[in-house]
Enzyme design. Structure first.
Site, PDB file in Angstrom:
ATOM      1  N   SER A   4       0.798  -1.228   0.000  1.00 35.08           N
ATOM      2  CA  SER A   4       0.000   0.000   0.000  1.00 35.08           C
ATOM      3  C   SER A   4       0.830   1.279   0.000  1.00 35.08           C
ATOM      4  CB  SER A   4      -0.958   0.015   1.186  1.00 35.08           C
ATOM      5  OG  SER A   4      -0.259   0.229   2.390  1.00 35.08           O
TER       6      SER A   4
ATOM      7  N   LYS B 122       0.919   4.539   6.774  1.00 30.35           N
ATOM      8  CA  LYS B 122       0.282   5.395   5.762  1.00 30.35           C
ATOM      9  C   LYS B 122       0.871   6.800   5.854  1.00 30.35           C
ATOM     10  CE  LYS B 122      -2.681   2.112   4.811  1.00 30.35           C
ATOM     11  NZ  LYS B 122      -2.438   1.224   3.719  1.00 30.35           N
TER      12      LYS B 122
END
Length: 187
Positions: free
Chosen positions: A43, A84
């Site tokens: 990701s 993230k």
């Protein structure tokens, strides 16, 4: 003979103290300052690769708040830690239109995505959305941030799991220490 036994006991006691202090310092460093983490998934590609080992810096999050575009590690709703990038801060309005990020109505550059955008043959890297369409809020409330993975097409982030409480952030990470060929700071 007694002197030799006494010296041996003393030496054993000194080694025991040294080991206890070393383990104590290691525990304090890991608990309050730095901890290792391994990137699990794709990701955050191309910035981070699956299997990269990184150091998480906890210091800034003990005394401060995240900054825009920090790469953070946080406790996700699935009882797992996620890595993230912070996109929106409290008070911000976040929007994506035509593969362009807008924060509070202003166009914001994301140079860390240039490589991925160049490789796309069709469509956009990031689908259009507004903060309202995801959370129902016009701006990010106090105590929360909006996070996204750099691999926008394949990232489970605030677009799916919602806003992240700042209190759930473990720390900032920007240093890869393994594999050797990838050692260094990331942006």
């Amino acid at each position: 003979m007694r002197q030799a036994q006494k010296e041996k006991k003393n030496e054993l006691w000194e080694w025991s103290k040294a080991l206890l202090i070393a383990f104590g310092l290691a525990a304090i460093i890991r608990l309050f300052l730095f901890t290792p983490i391994i990137v699990d998934g794709e990701s955050m590609m191309p910035t981070l690769e699956n299997g990269d080992s990184m150091l998480v810096n906890k210091i800034g999050y003990i005394v401060g708040e995240p900054k825009q575009f920090d790469i953070v590690v946080f406790h996700a709703p699935e009882q797992k830690n996620y890595i993230k990038r912070v996109i929106g801060l409290p008070g911000d309005h976040v929007e994506y239109k035509n593969d362009q990020l807008y924060i509070n109505g202003k166009e914001v550059s994301e140079p860390y995505l240039d490589q991925y955008k160049d490789d796309i043959t069709e469509g956009t890297l990031t689908d259009d959305f507004t903060l309202e369409s995801i959370t129902g809020d016009k701006e990010i409330p106090e105590g929360y941030v909006f996070v996204m993975g750099d691999n926008r097409r394949y990232s489970k982030d605030s677009r799916m799991i919602g806003l992240i409480e700042i209190d759930e952030i473990i720390g900032k990470t920007n240093f890869v220490f393994w594999p050797i060929g990838e050692v260094g700071f990331v942006k």
